[in-house]
Every structure is written in C-alpha cells, then in structure tokens.
Design a protein around this motif. Structure first.
Motif, PDB file in Angstrom:
ATOM      1  N   GLY A 106       0.822  -1.188   0.000  1.00  0.00           N
ATOM      2  CA  GLY A 106       0.000   0.000   0.000  1.00  0.00           C
ATOM      3  C   GLY A 106       0.861   1.245   0.000  1.00  0.00           C
ATOM      4  O   GLY A 106       2.086   1.180  -0.155  1.00  0.00           O
ATOM      5  N   ILE A 107       0.242   2.394   0.197  1.00  0.00           N
ATOM      6  CA  ILE A 107       0.949   3.681   0.127  1.00  0.00           C
ATOM      7  C   ILE A 107       0.474   4.593   1.258  1.00  0.00           C
ATOM      8  O   ILE A 107      -0.439   4.260   2.013  1.00  0.00           O
ATOM      9  CB  ILE A 107       0.722   4.360  -1.239  1.00  0.00           C
ATOM     10  CG1 ILE A 107      -0.765   4.410  -1.617  1.00  0.00           C
ATOM     11  CG2 ILE A 107       1.470   3.604  -2.325  1.00  0.00           C
ATOM     12  CD1 ILE A 107      -1.527   5.581  -1.161  1.00  0.00           C
ATOM     13  N   GLU A 108       1.111   5.739   1.384  1.00  0.00           N
ATOM     14  CA  GLU A 108       0.669   6.778   2.323  1.00  0.00           C
ATOM     15  C   GLU A 108       0.154   7.967   1.525  1.00  0.00           C
ATOM     16  O   GLU A 108      -1.028   8.221   1.463  1.00  0.00           O
ATOM     17  CB  GLU A 108       1.824   7.177   3.245  1.00  0.00           C
ATOM     18  CG  GLU A 108       2.165   6.127   4.291  1.00  0.00           C
ATOM     19  CD  GLU A 108       1.033   5.897   5.283  1.00  0.00           C
ATOM     20  OE1 GLU A 108       0.307   6.859   5.631  1.00  0.00           O
ATOM     21  OE2 GLU A 108       0.865   4.737   5.708  1.00  0.00           O
ATOM     22  N   GLY A 109       1.075   8.700   0.886  1.00  0.00           N
ATOM     23  CA  GLY A 109       0.622   9.749  -0.013  1.00  0.00           C
ATOM     24  C   GLY A 109       0.100   9.140  -1.303  1.00  0.00           C
ATOM     25  O   GLY A 109       0.549   8.074  -1.734  1.00  0.00           O
ATOM     26  N   GLY A 110      -0.857   9.791  -1.932  1.00  0.00           N
ATOM     27  CA  GLY A 110      -1.458   9.247  -3.148  1.00  0.00           C
ATOM     28  C   GLY A 110      -0.423   8.972  -4.227  1.00  0.00           C
ATOM     29  O   GLY A 110       0.512   9.752  -4.424  1.00  0.00           O
ATOM     30  N   LEU A 111      -0.580   7.839  -4.913  1.00  0.00           N
ATOM     31  CA  LEU A 111       0.343   7.449  -5.980  1.00  0.00           C
ATOM     32  C   LEU A 111      -0.474   7.042  -7.198  1.00  0.00           C
ATOM     33  O   LEU A 111      -1.320   6.148  -7.114  1.00  0.00           O
ATOM     34  CB  LEU A 111       1.239   6.293  -5.530  1.00  0.00           C
ATOM     35  CG  LEU A 111       2.491   5.990  -6.368  1.00  0.00           C
ATOM     36  CD1 LEU A 111       3.428   5.060  -5.588  1.00  0.00           C
ATOM     37  CD2 LEU A 111       2.195   5.368  -7.712  1.00  0.00           C
ATOM     38  N   VAL A 112      -0.231   7.694  -8.311  1.00  0.00           N
ATOM     39  CA  VAL A 112      -0.918   7.372  -9.564  1.00  0.00           C
ATOM     40  C   VAL A 112       0.103   6.821 -10.554  1.00  0.00           C
ATOM     41  O   VAL A 112       1.167   7.418 -10.761  1.00  0.00           O
ATOM     42  CB  VAL A 112      -1.623   8.606 -10.155  1.00  0.00           C
ATOM     43  CG1 VAL A 112      -2.186   8.299 -11.538  1.00  0.00           C
ATOM     44  CG2 VAL A 112      -2.735   9.065  -9.224  1.00  0.00           C
ATOM     45  N   ILE A 113      -0.231   5.673 -11.138  1.00  0.00           N
ATOM     46  CA  ILE A 113       0.603   5.041 -12.161  1.00  0.00           C
ATOM     47  C   ILE A 113      -0.106   5.216 -13.500  1.00  0.00           C
ATOM     48  O   ILE A 113      -1.133   4.591 -13.741  1.00  0.00           O
ATOM     49  CB  ILE A 113       0.815   3.547 -11.868  1.00  0.00           C
ATOM     50  CG1 ILE A 113       1.436   3.349 -10.484  1.00  0.00           C
ATOM     51  CG2 ILE A 113       1.679   2.898 -12.948  1.00  0.00           C
ATOM     52  CD1 ILE A 113       1.459   1.896 -10.031  1.00  0.00           C
ATOM     53  N   VAL A 114       0.409   6.091 -14.349  1.00  0.00           N
ATOM     54  CA  VAL A 114      -0.198   6.308 -15.661  1.00  0.00           C
ATOM     55  C   VAL A 114       0.429   5.331 -16.649  1.00  0.00           C
ATOM     56  O   VAL A 114       1.648   5.280 -16.794  1.00  0.00           O
ATOM     57  CB  VAL A 114       0.009   7.750 -16.149  1.00  0.00           C
ATOM     58  CG1 VAL A 114      -0.694   7.952 -17.494  1.00  0.00           C
ATOM     59  CG2 VAL A 114      -0.512   8.748 -15.125  1.00  0.00           C
TER      60      VAL A 114
END
Length: 728
Positions: free
Chosen positions: A106-114
């Motif tokens: 999982g993550i803490e700050g938002g992470l977007v994979i385009v």
C-alpha cells in the motif's frame, strides 16, 4: 509561471492533449515527486511537468527505467507526499515486479501510475490491454477516453488512492494521449505535508509472514474499491428511455456517440473500470431491451458481463477485432450491421507512394550499419548496365599480372541469352570452394571473408571451380592455380575503370548475426540496410545473442543497442556475457540522447529533465567495470576506422564492445549540403547500399535534395567514384 499549461486560471479552458491534461491534473492534485521513463505515447506527461516543475515545487526525473521510476515514486509516497509515475504499456512489464508487491504494501501519499496503451502499434512491439494488468496486480484502474477525462481522473485519482491506501492505475491510449481537445482547468490544491517515514517494518517489509497478512488487507481494500466503482463519478448512466443501451469505455465510447443519434439510445460510460461495477451494469441492463458493448482491444467488459449472465452484443456480432484501434468509420460499419446507422462512405483511394519509416538524413546509425555490412566486401555487377565490354577483365589482368590478358583476370564476363554479367568472388559465407578443396589449399579470412590460395598446396584439380555456383573462379592458364578476387585491398581497378559504372564494391548483411533492440536503430531492419535480425524488448538483444552462441551457432554474432536502452536494460545482459564468456560483440550506439521519443536526456548527457547539470556517466567505463576487456570507441562517420574495428572483433574470442559515439544529427547544426558532381555513373551504391533518404536516383544519375541533406559527408566516402562533394 514558465508553462502556459500550468499558468491557466481555474475555470478557464486550454487546448491540451491527453498527456498534457494528465500533467495539469496531477499538478492540481499537489504532487511532490514525478518519475518516468520516456516511451511513446506517455513521454509528454513528464516532459510537460518538467517545464513547470520548478515553479510548482515538483521534483521530476527521467529514471533509468520503468521499475526504477515506480520504486522512486513508491519511496516518495510512503513518506506521505503525492507522487506520479508514467510509462507506456510495455514499460509496465518492466515495472511489474515492483507494482505487484506495492499493492500489498500500500501507500501513504497518493500514488498514480499512468500507463498508456498503444492500440494499432503506432510505436510499439506489441499490443497490450492494461485493464488486464490491473486485475493481475490487484490495483484499481481508471480508463480515460478523452483529454478532459484524463485531467479529471488524474486529479481525483489521488483522493481515491489515499482513501484506499493503494496506487491507482490511470490508463490511456495513444489516441487519447496525443489528441488535443478543449479542456476545463481546475483549482490547485495547497497541501502542507512534511515528508516523514513511519518505520513500521511489518507494513513495508514483504517477507512471507508480512506479505500473507497484507494480502488479506489488499483483498479488503478491493472490496472497498468496488463500492467506490459502483458510485464513481466516472461511471455515468445517461437514461434516454431507449430500448437499446450502449456500454463503452475509452475513446471507443465517444466514437459511438459521434456516429449515432445519441438521444435515441441509453448510454453507460465506464471510467472506473476495475474493480468491475457489476451492480451498476445490472441496473443499466434492466433499463433496456438490448445491450451493445464497445471497447478497444480485449473483451474485458464483455467477459465480466458474461459472468453476470447478461446478454449483450459484442465484438463477435459486430465483427470488431481485438487487434488495432477503433476509428469512427470502424464503429459506424459495425453499427450498420445492426441497421442502427448507414455505412460510411468509401473514401477516395489516392495513389500515394508508400512512406515507410526511415533513419534520418545524416543518421549516425546508418553510417555504422553501412560499415557493419561492409565487413565482407565483393564486386557487385548491375546486369542492366553491363555491356560485356570486358574492360574489367583487362584492368584486372594488368593490375595483377602486368599484362592485358582476360584469361589471367580475377573477374569474368559472360553472356547468358541477352544478359551480360561480370562475376568475381562473392566471399560467400562458409565458402563452398574452401570446403571442396581436397588439399586444404584454400582458406577464408574471418575478418574480410576473402579467399586465399596456398599455391604450395594447390594441385590445380579444379574442384573449387566446379563448386562455385556463380562461375566466378577460373584457373590460371599457365600455373593452373585458381584466380580469386581479393578486391585489391578495397580499391578494385575494375570498378574505377568500368566505362558504364556497372561495377561497385558492395557489402552484405546475411554473413553475420545481428540482434537488435528498441530504438531508432531498430529501423536498420528495413531495406536497403537490412542489418537487424531480431528485436524483442529493451535490453534483450545482448542476451539473445548470448543464447545463440551458447546454443552453438558458428556465425559471428553482434548485438546492437542504443545508449539509453543500454542504461535501461542492457547493463545486466552485458554483465551476463562477461561472466558467462559469450563470444558476442556488443555495439552500443551512443548518440547522447533518447532520440526515438523526442531527444530526452540520458545519463550520458550530463543533464537532467529539469535542465540541471549532473554527472555524465561514461559508457566505456561501465563496460570495462563489468569485465569487458576489449572495448573500442569509434566515430561511425569514420567508415574506414569503423570497418577495421569491426573486422578485429570478428577474430576476437570472447565478449567485446564497440561504442559508436557521435551526437544525433538532429541536435547539431547542419553542415554544408552535398551535391552530385561530375563522374556519377548511376552505380546506385548511395541509394541501394547506403540508403540516405536525401539521395535518390530518378534517372541515370543520383540526385541530392539539399533541403534534406544534413551535410554529414558520409556519402562522399561511400561513393566509389568521388562524384559527391560539398555544394558551393
């Protein structure tokens, strides 16, 4: 602000393509770190961000490859800041190892994979559907169908990411990424976040015990994600009380609306597509009597609807393939089969000449490929120009024997029906004449391919003469030893004295194995170069060549790779051939840029994507550091030195490297253009063997288009008659 894309005020409109829209969207969301690797059609996302990064307080980098980019973004994310990583579809394969486990941590700050898919293979080696990758990775996926959706999804994905504590995949396709549209800009979020790392090793260290626990956490997150998908703003029902409902995703949905009277149908646009919003689908299906599904590539929506036992009309009935991209005409043709619209008009067929992709004028890769093909040279005769005058025979006999006697010539003229032909030794691979000699009097040079006669062993039996399928050999009338062409050390008199310019010195591509890789230089597969024989994926050429050697192939094996691809995926392969002693010559085409995707900086350029000076990584030092002992650097424009370096590697046993170093000509100021001078006899070496697109031969003589000519001057060295020079 330096970039107009980021300077646009909230509520205003801008003309943006999908990549630019994503950049604006993630900037609005307040990202702190962006990492990517260039790859069409995703390249412009990071390029756009980099232009405004300083003003926006964003750190942007071209990472060494896609998995490193994901790892950089993940590291930033777990400190609590918002991050982006972007790649094309094949790049997600490289990054898969990190992405799969990132779903567990999982993550803490938002992470977007385009991830940008490439239907129709505009610039890729395969077609993939990232929707299935999302299922495999167990990560939610948003599917953008136009630039406005791309911006909105890129912006909102961070809220979803932080709510679910999962990375979010944003999928686009080439048509969405590169098409421009009027896009409404939004507000910038002002996030006051301090980067801090929670040293909770149970959460971040995926040893089996922790990973097993986190897998259950992931499954619960996906259940929550499914609820989000059922109520997402990106999944929209337009109920027009129609009998026919159309479900679509991506750009295909908008094509369908463009070719139909939208008011006569009910519509469901799916944007939040994994987890699949099955309840929303059921609700929509209950409102209509017939359902039609429109989606590019794989039948993802169809398969999910089949599991729900909902009847629909899909690809099979519409005769829409899983291959290539949709167009409005394809969609109209499909709907015409159901009598929902008329067939598209057949466009007027224009008899235009084909325009295959080609290496640019002045390309350093073309110069090197020409040298590679010229390792083994032989005399080539243009049958349509040869008159059978026998001047070549007289020139050869005088040069070698000091007498004008065709019987003592190493080249022979013959007439077959109405065709004249001059034949000389072709330096065949695994020459039959050498194998046929019962006394082992004939040997073939590995370096040049030329046949040598040991006259102390030769008994004049003539078996070599009989074995030559080209009739290129002859016995000396006095010594009865075979006469075999040696090309006069690369300056054959027969060529220079041929009155019709029918003869030329040509190389060959089939006498060696050349494995390729991903980059501009892959175009070396096309005529007239025809040098490249494999292309699999980034960095594969080196390892493929090693596999061939270990399998037992006897041909000399070269592996061609570009500098950026070498940094991306070639270094492990190079280390592997050094460790396992593969007799492969690796050719690193170092033009100091990622030329194929728009001249992005490489680690060897000394610049970052944000324009900062950085350490210039030396490729030669790397190759020596991994254990390669024979390393040679050449200027590919220097054909003579390059050919000599290549010949030396042929007889070298063990892994070796040739670095062909010269900047991409598109980054340099043009030199003086060249022109055809007196002496051109139309031998076609410049067009058929070298193949520069600035040179053509519409008639009996070559012509140079000075508007295309880069002024590199390599054609001067290629021309056997000195008929090319600088234009005054």
């Amino acid at each position: 602000m330096t970039s107009k894309i980021f300077a646009g005020k909230p509520g205003s409109y801008a003309l943006l393509n999908g990549d630019e829209a994503v950049a604006r969207g993630v900037a609005q969301a307040g990202i702190k770190v962006a990492a990517a690797y260039p790859g069409t059609p995703s390249t412009e996302i990071l390029e756009t961000l980099a232009k405004g990064a300083k003003d926006l307080g964003i750190y942007a980098e071209w990472s060494i490859n896609e998995i490193v980019a994901v790892e950089v973004a993940a590291g930033a994310s777990i400190t609590g800041v918002r991050t982006l990583t972007a790649m094309k579809h094949v790049g997600s394969n490289v990054a898969a190892d990190a992405i799969m486990t990132l779903a567990y941590t999982g993550i803490e700050g938002g992470l977007v994979i385009v991830v940008c898919d490439d239907p129709a293979l505009h610039s890729s080696q395969n077609e993939q559907d990232t929707r299935y990758f999302a299922i495999h990775a167990k990560l939610p996926l948003l599917d953008a169908g136009n630039p406005q959706e791309a911006l909105n999804m890129a912006n909102e994905a961070y809220e979803l990411s932080e709510k679910l504590r999962l990375p979010i995949i944003l999928r686009m396709t080439t048509r969405v990424a590169h098409s421009k549209a009027r896009v409404k800009l939004g507000e910038y979020q002002k996030l006051e976040r301090r980067a801090e790392f929670d040293k909770d090793n149970v959460k971040w260290v995926m040893i089996p015990a922790n990973a097993s626990r986190q897998h259950r956490v992931l499954e619960n997150k996906l259940l929550e994600a499914k609820k989000e998908a059922e109520n997402s703003q990106f999944n929209k029902i337009e109920d027009n009380n129609a009998d026919i409902g159309i479900i679509g995703s991506g750009v295909g949905y908008y094509y369908a609306r463009s070719v139909l009277d939208a008011t006569k149908f009910s519509w469901l646009k799916l944007g939040f597509i994994y987890p699949f919003p099955s309840e929303l689908i059921k609700t929509f299906a209950a409102k209509v009597k017939k359902l039609i599904v429109i989606e590019e590539l794989r039948p993802y929506i169809e398969e999910n609807m089949a599991r729900l036992k909902i009847d629909f009309i899909g690809k099979t009935e519409l005769e829409l393939e899983e291959i290539g991209e949709y167009t409005p005409d394809k969609i109209r043709t499909a709907f015409a089969k159901l009598y929902l619209t008329t067939k598209p008009k057949i466009p007027q067929q224009l008899n235009l000449p084909p325009r295959p992709p080609v290496l640019c004028p002045g390309c350093t890769h073309r110069a090197f490929y020409y040298a590679l093909n010229m390792i083994h040279q032989s005399i080539h005769c243009e049958n349509d120009k040869c008159t059978g005058c026998s001047v070549c025979e007289y020139a050869c006999s005088f040069e070698k024997e000091g007498i004008f006697n065709p019987l003592k010539s190493r080249i022979r003229t013959t007439r077959i029906n109405t065709t004249n032909l001059a034949s000389a030794c072709r330096a065949c691979t695994d020459a039959p004449c050498v194998k046929a000699c019962p006394k082992e009097a004939l040997t073939q040079s590995k370096q040049t391919g030329l046949i040598k006669v040991d006259e102390t062993k030769c008994v004049g039996c003539g078996w070599c003469i009989e074995s030559c399928q080209y009739g290129a050999l002859n016995l000396h009338p006095i010594t009865h030893k075979p006469l075999i062409c040696d090309t006069c050390n690369g300056s054959p008199k027969c060529v220079s004295l041929c009155p019709e310019r029918a003869l030329s010195l040509r190389g060959k591509s089939e006498d060696k194995i050349v494995t390729g890789d991903i980059g501009c230089y892959t175009l070396g597969v096309l005529p007239p170069i025809r040098a490249i024989q494999t292309c699999l994926c980034m960095g594969a050429g080196i390892s493929q060549a090693a596999g061939m050697i270990h399998a037992g192939v006897k041909d000399k094996t070269f592996a061609v790779i570009g500098d950026s691809t070498f940094f991306h995926g070639g270094m492990p392969g190079l280390l592997n051939i050094a460790y396992n002693k593969a007799n492969v010559c690796v050719i690193i085409m170092d033009n100091s840029t990622v030329a194929m995707t728009g001249h992005q900086p490489t680690p060897g350029s000394g610049k970052t994507v944000m324009g900062q000076n950085t350490k210039r990584i030396n490729i030669e030092e790397i190759t020596r550091a991994v254990g390669i002992e024979k390393v040679v650097s050449v200027d590919p424009y220097d054909l003579k030195t390059t050919i000599q370096a290549l010949r030396e590697t042929i007889s070298y046993e063990g892994p070796s490297v040739i670095i062909a170093k010269r900047p991409c000509p598109l980054l340099n100021q043009r030199g003086l253009p060249r022109e055809i001078k007196k002496g051109c006899g139309g031998c076609r070496v410049c067009t058929e063997a070298f193949g520069c697109p600035a040179i053509s031969q519409p008639g009996t003589k070559a012509e140079i288009d000075t508007a295309l000519c880069s002024g590199c001057g390599v054609c001067e060295k290629v021309c056997p008659f000195g008929a090319i020079g600088r234009k005054e």
